[in-house]
Design an enzyme around this catalytic site. Structure first.
Site, PDB file in Angstrom:
ATOM      1  N   THR A 198     -20.494 -33.830   3.680  1.00 14.43           N
ATOM      2  CA  THR A 198     -20.791 -32.407   3.437  1.00 14.43           C
ATOM      3  C   THR A 198     -22.016 -31.975   4.248  1.00 14.43           C
ATOM      4  O   THR A 198     -22.622 -30.962   3.936  1.00 14.43           O
ATOM      5  CB  THR A 198     -21.049 -32.115   1.938  1.00 14.43           C
ATOM      6  OG1 THR A 198     -22.116 -32.960   1.482  1.00 14.43           O
ATOM      7  CG2 THR A 198     -19.823 -32.334   1.085  1.00 14.43           C
TER       8      THR A 198
ATOM      9  N   GLY B 153     -32.988 -37.048   1.209  1.00 14.41           N
ATOM     10  CA  GLY B 153     -33.515 -35.700   0.953  1.00 14.41           C
ATOM     11  C   GLY B 153     -33.030 -35.114  -0.364  1.00 14.41           C
ATOM     12  O   GLY B 153     -32.455 -35.801  -1.206  1.00 14.41           O
ATOM     13  N   ARG B 154     -33.274 -33.806  -0.499  1.00 11.81           N
ATOM     14  CA  ARG B 154     -32.982 -33.110  -1.763  1.00 11.81           C
ATOM     15  C   ARG B 154     -31.516 -33.201  -2.162  1.00 11.81           C
ATOM     16  O   ARG B 154     -31.195 -33.439  -3.326  1.00 11.81           O
ATOM     17  CB  ARG B 154     -33.333 -31.615  -1.626  1.00 11.81           C
ATOM     18  CG  ARG B 154     -34.790 -31.280  -1.763  1.00 11.81           C
ATOM     19  CD  ARG B 154     -34.962 -29.765  -1.720  1.00 11.81           C
ATOM     20  NE  ARG B 154     -34.533 -29.231  -0.441  1.00 11.81           N
ATOM     21  CZ  ARG B 154     -35.339 -29.041   0.595  1.00 11.81           C
ATOM     22  NH1 ARG B 154     -36.623 -29.318   0.488  1.00 11.81           N
ATOM     23  NH2 ARG B 154     -34.877 -28.561   1.729  1.00 11.81           N
ATOM     24  N   ILE B 155     -30.601 -33.001  -1.193  1.00 14.08           N
ATOM     25  CA  ILE B 155     -29.182 -32.946  -1.572  1.00 14.08           C
ATOM     26  C   ILE B 155     -28.705 -34.337  -1.992  1.00 14.08           C
ATOM     27  O   ILE B 155     -28.001 -34.494  -2.995  1.00 14.08           O
ATOM     28  CB  ILE B 155     -28.322 -32.337  -0.444  1.00 14.08           C
ATOM     29  CG1 ILE B 155     -28.761 -30.882  -0.205  1.00 14.08           C
ATOM     30  CG2 ILE B 155     -26.834 -32.377  -0.807  1.00 14.08           C
ATOM     31  CD1 ILE B 155     -28.086 -30.181   0.967  1.00 14.08           C
TER      32      ILE B 155
ATOM     33  N   HIS C 259     -15.907 -26.016   5.211  1.00 16.57           N
ATOM     34  CA  HIS C 259     -17.379 -25.895   5.168  1.00 16.57           C
ATOM     35  C   HIS C 259     -17.816 -24.932   4.052  1.00 16.57           C
ATOM     36  O   HIS C 259     -18.391 -23.872   4.316  1.00 16.57           O
ATOM     37  CB  HIS C 259     -17.924 -25.438   6.532  1.00 16.57           C
ATOM     38  CG  HIS C 259     -19.370 -25.794   6.723  1.00 16.57           C
ATOM     39  ND1 HIS C 259     -19.942 -26.038   7.950  1.00 16.57           N
ATOM     40  CD2 HIS C 259     -20.389 -25.943   5.820  1.00 16.57           C
ATOM     41  CE1 HIS C 259     -21.232 -26.310   7.806  1.00 16.57           C
ATOM     42  NE2 HIS C 259     -21.533 -26.256   6.511  1.00 16.57           N
TER      43      HIS C 259
ATOM     44  N   ARG D 257     -22.908 -32.366   8.408  1.00 24.09           N
ATOM     45  CA  ARG D 257     -22.426 -31.760   9.654  1.00 24.09           C
ATOM     46  C   ARG D 257     -21.382 -32.682  10.252  1.00 24.09           C
ATOM     47  O   ARG D 257     -21.543 -33.919  10.237  1.00 24.09           O
ATOM     48  CB  ARG D 257     -23.572 -31.592  10.664  1.00 24.09           C
ATOM     49  CG  ARG D 257     -24.541 -30.476  10.343  1.00 24.09           C
ATOM     50  CD  ARG D 257     -23.895 -29.088  10.520  1.00 24.09           C
ATOM     51  NE  ARG D 257     -24.839 -28.014  10.266  1.00 24.09           N
ATOM     52  CZ  ARG D 257     -25.055 -27.473   9.059  1.00 24.09           C
ATOM     53  NH1 ARG D 257     -24.389 -27.877   7.994  1.00 24.09           N
ATOM     54  NH2 ARG D 257     -25.919 -26.475   8.938  1.00 24.09           N
TER      55      ARG D 257
ATOM     56  N   GLU E 211     -15.777 -26.972  14.372  1.00 26.81           N
ATOM     57  CA  GLU E 211     -15.361 -26.198  13.194  1.00 26.81           C
ATOM     58  C   GLU E 211     -14.874 -24.826  13.617  1.00 26.81           C
ATOM     59  O   GLU E 211     -15.619 -24.114  14.284  1.00 26.81           O
ATOM     60  CB  GLU E 211     -16.542 -26.024  12.234  1.00 26.81           C
ATOM     61  CG  GLU E 211     -16.827 -27.267  11.472  1.00 26.81           C
ATOM     62  CD  GLU E 211     -17.904 -27.093  10.419  1.00 26.81           C
ATOM     63  OE1 GLU E 211     -18.361 -25.951  10.193  1.00 26.81           O
ATOM     64  OE2 GLU E 211     -18.284 -28.093   9.830  1.00 26.81           O
TER      65      GLU E 211
HETATM   66  C1  DGY Z   1     -26.266 -25.419   5.508  1.00 25.45           C
HETATM   67  O1  DGY Z   1     -26.974 -24.576   4.970  1.00 25.45           O
HETATM   68  O2  DGY Z   1     -26.690 -26.140   6.412  1.00 25.45           O
HETATM   69  C2  DGY Z   1     -24.891 -25.546   4.990  1.00 25.45           C
HETATM   70  O3  DGY Z   1     -24.118 -26.389   5.746  1.00 25.45           O
HETATM   71  C3  DGY Z   1     -24.267 -24.171   4.851  1.00 25.45           C
HETATM   72  O4  DGY Z   1     -23.263 -24.280   3.911  1.00 25.45           O
END
Ligand code: DGY
Length: 311
Positions: A222, A155-157, A272, A224, A253
């Site tokens: 980064t 995906g984008r990230i 987070h 979940r 968390e």
């Molecule tokens: C999200 O938007 O899902 C991120 O984890 C928030 O920082």
């Protein structure tokens, strides 16, 4: 005019935007999420809910909100929301898509660099008297040029991480749903997770996946915490099955004070903060406000959540 319950005070001008659109807005006060009771009371007569990733929005909550016509999540992830339950009740759900890509990719690189170069341990050693001299063999990290970076999720990230990692000379590959995960893990020096948490990805990184990785490999998360079986990760770090991890997200968390994750060797943990820049958090608020304003006007949300698996 619609009634909107906002589950926490927000940076930026999202609340003002909602009010300027003519809505009556109630904001849950304090720095902690609403309790289940407070959330239930908050949505009881609400037409719209602006939720955070810390708020569980399920069928039971939706049933306690007979007027609810829209939920906007202040996150790109929406694993806190039962999308099928919302769809069954005709309640559209929006997410803060697009706006946090850069901030999250930046933090991924920060964690990747920190893990590769022992920044967290080095900082502690410098402050706590263990820096005795320049050591030819001390704090040796991983050379990034030529190292293999595996990005899980297309995906984008993940793409934004690849864009940032390229100038460092990392050799980048992606793996997704239909690929052989363990074969890809076996090749990687650094693995970074960018898939959403859902029934297919929960504990994707389990005992077997960790065993497939190189003993010198690093794991960056980064997305979940639930994508990683944290008990398996702790065991793998203790046994040296992998060399280290850098986590922006954990399960749960925050971890309780006595959680063994805090004592796992070579494990860097931050709270987070992937999207935690003032610019991005304000943009996330605007995105959520725009989703609510549109849905409450009977229009499609600009950035809807993905369709639930069964839809
Ligand atoms: C999200 O938007 O899902 C991120 O984890 C928030 O920082």
């Amino acid at each position: 005019m619609a009634k909107i319950f906002v589950a926490r005070a927000l940076p930026g001008d999202a609340i003002e935007r909602l009010r300027a659109a003519g809505h009556e807005v109630t904001v849950h006060g304090g720095s902690m999420p609403p309790t289940r009771e407070e959330l239930t009371a908050g949505v009881a007569d609400a037409d719209g809910l602006l939720s955070l990733l810390t708020d569980r929005v399920d069928g039971e909550l939706l049933d306690s909100a007979p007027q609810l016509r829209a939920v906007a999540n202040l996150a790109v992830g929406c694993d806190n929301i039962d999308l099928a339950a919302a769809a069954e009740r005709g309640v559209p759900v929006g997410v803060a898509a697009h706006v946090l890509t850069d901030a999250t990719a930046d933090l991924t690189m920060a964690l990747l660099l920190a893990a590769a170069r022992n920044i967290s341990q080095g900082e502690r050693d410098a402050r706590e008297g263990r820096w005795k001299t320049w050591e030819p063999e001390g704090w040796l990290g991983l050379e990034l040029r030529g190292a293999k970076l595996l990005i899980i999720g297309r995906g984008r990230i993940g793409q934004a991480v690849a864009e940032r990692a390229t100038p460092f000379g990392l050799q980048i590959s992606f793996t997704g749903r239909d690929d052989d995960l363990h074969a890809a893990l076996a090749e990687a020096d650094i693995v970074t997770l960018h898939c959403p948490l859902n029934e297919q990805t929960r504990h994707l990184i389990d005992d077997a996946a960790l065993a497939a990785m190189k003993p010198t490999a690093l794991l960056i998360n980064t997305t979940r915490g639930g994508v990683v079986d944290q008990t398996a990760l702790i065991k793998a770090l203790q046994a040296g099955t992998i060399a280290g991890a850098a986590l922006d997200v954990t399960d749960p968390e925050p971890p309780p004070a006595d959680d063994p994750i805090y004592d796992a060797p070579n494990c860097l943990i931050v709270p987070h903060i992937g999207s935690a820049t003032a610019t991005t958090r304000a943009a996330m608020g605007n995105c959520a406000a725009d989703n609510l304003i549109a849905a409450l006007a009977g229009e499609p949300m600009p950035t809807p959540a993905p369709a639930p698996p069964s839809a």
